[in-house]
Scaffold this motif. Structure first.
Motif, PDB file in Angstrom:
ATOM      1  N   PRO A  55      12.879  38.461 -19.520  1.00  0.00           N
ATOM      2  CA  PRO A  55      13.654  37.089 -19.465  1.00  0.00           C
ATOM      3  C   PRO A  55      14.134  37.008 -17.935  1.00  0.00           C
ATOM      4  O   PRO A  55      14.018  37.889 -16.933  1.00  0.00           O
ATOM      5  N   GLU A  57      16.275  34.397 -14.782  1.00  0.00           N
ATOM      6  CA  GLU A  57      17.788  33.805 -14.689  1.00  0.00           C
ATOM      7  C   GLU A  57      17.507  32.399 -15.294  1.00  0.00           C
ATOM      8  O   GLU A  57      18.623  32.018 -15.829  1.00  0.00           O
ATOM      9  N   THR A  59      15.967  31.813 -18.169  1.00  0.00           N
ATOM     10  CA  THR A  59      15.882  32.176 -19.634  1.00  0.00           C
ATOM     11  C   THR A  59      17.230  31.820 -20.354  1.00  0.00           C
ATOM     12  O   THR A  59      18.181  32.423 -20.178  1.00  0.00           O
ATOM     13  N   GLU A  60      17.338  30.889 -21.363  1.00  0.00           N
ATOM     14  CA  GLU A  60      18.249  30.477 -22.356  1.00  0.00           C
ATOM     15  C   GLU A  60      18.222  31.436 -23.423  1.00  0.00           C
ATOM     16  O   GLU A  60      17.659  31.296 -24.107  1.00  0.00           O
ATOM     17  N   ILE A  61      19.462  32.358 -23.308  1.00  0.00           N
ATOM     18  CA  ILE A  61      19.683  33.331 -24.710  1.00  0.00           C
ATOM     19  C   ILE A  61      21.081  32.906 -25.361  1.00  0.00           C
ATOM     20  O   ILE A  61      22.030  33.089 -24.292  1.00  0.00           O
ATOM     21  N   PRO A  62      21.378  32.549 -26.292  1.00  0.00           N
ATOM     22  CA  PRO A  62      20.189  31.964 -27.466  1.00  0.00           C
ATOM     23  C   PRO A  62      19.545  30.759 -26.882  1.00  0.00           C
ATOM     24  O   PRO A  62      20.141  29.824 -26.408  1.00  0.00           O
ATOM     25  N   LEU A  63      18.213  30.557 -27.306  1.00  0.00           N
ATOM     26  CA  LEU A  63      17.814  29.382 -27.012  1.00  0.00           C
ATOM     27  C   LEU A  63      18.177  28.192 -27.822  1.00  0.00           C
ATOM     28  O   LEU A  63      18.588  28.151 -28.869  1.00  0.00           O
ATOM     29  N   LYS A  64      18.377  27.143 -27.000  1.00  0.00           N
ATOM     30  CA  LYS A  64      19.037  25.914 -27.709  1.00  0.00           C
ATOM     31  C   LYS A  64      17.598  25.081 -28.188  1.00  0.00           C
ATOM     32  O   LYS A  64      16.767  24.786 -27.603  1.00  0.00           O
ATOM     33  N   ALA A  74      12.127  23.840 -27.896  1.00  0.00           N
ATOM     34  CA  ALA A  74      13.153  24.183 -27.220  1.00  0.00           C
ATOM     35  C   ALA A  74      13.875  23.060 -26.178  1.00  0.00           C
ATOM     36  O   ALA A  74      13.169  22.326 -26.025  1.00  0.00           O
ATOM     37  N   PHE A  78      10.904  26.540 -22.391  1.00  0.00           N
ATOM     38  CA  PHE A  78      10.749  28.020 -22.662  1.00  0.00           C
ATOM     39  C   PHE A  78      10.465  28.508 -21.520  1.00  0.00           C
ATOM     40  O   PHE A  78       9.501  28.371 -20.673  1.00  0.00           O
ATOM     41  N   TRP A  79      11.451  29.448 -20.776  1.00  0.00           N
ATOM     42  CA  TRP A  79      11.507  30.102 -19.482  1.00  0.00           C
ATOM     43  C   TRP A  79      11.164  31.450 -19.613  1.00  0.00           C
ATOM     44  O   TRP A  79      12.482  32.082 -20.135  1.00  0.00           O
ATOM     45  N   LEU A  80      10.170  31.971 -19.162  1.00  0.00           N
ATOM     46  CA  LEU A  80       9.960  33.352 -19.532  1.00  0.00           C
ATOM     47  C   LEU A  80       9.245  33.901 -18.191  1.00  0.00           C
ATOM     48  O   LEU A  80       8.631  33.380 -17.669  1.00  0.00           O
TER      49      LEU A  80
END
Ligand code: HEM
Length: 85
Positions: A55, A57, A59-64, A74, A78-80
């Protein structure tokens, strides 16, 4: 929710076949689905062979999940991060 046992041999018959139909269904469903799945597995294999997926900064957790698309994707991308092994 991620459930690794969802696709186990014992649980397969409990899966609702209409819950997720990325390649369509019926007589006009995607003719390239097997090829596309193979391509995706190859990409994932090649990535995991060389990188750890981490992940960042962004990265969206949880993913929307996007409600604006017909397919499941998403909302904000998707940012990884890729960390070379
Ligand atoms: C992840 C990749 C792919 C996805 C998500 C996808 C998804 C779909 C979907 C939803 C349909 C419409 C099915 C329906 O109307 O019920 C379709 C049709 C089709 N796809 Fe794909 N597809 C993918 C890759 C491919 C590839 C790699 C090929 C060819 C090499 C391909 C060839 C076709 C063709 C020819 C149709 C029209 C089939 C017909 O109308 O009889 N697709 N695809």
């Amino acid at each position: 929710m991620f459930d690794p046992e969802r696709f186990s041999l014992e649980n397969r018959r409990n899966i609702n076949a209409s819950a997720y139909v990325p390649f369509g269904s019926g007589p006009r469903n995607c003719i390239g689905s097997r090829f596309a799945i193979m391509e995706n597995k190859t990409i994932i294999f090649q990535l995991l062979k060389r990188f750890n997926i981490v992940p960042t900064e962004k990265t969206e957790i949880p993913l929307k999940i996007s409600l604006m698309h017909l397919n499941v994707t998403a909302k904000n991308g998707f940012w990884l991060g890729l960390k070379r092994l």
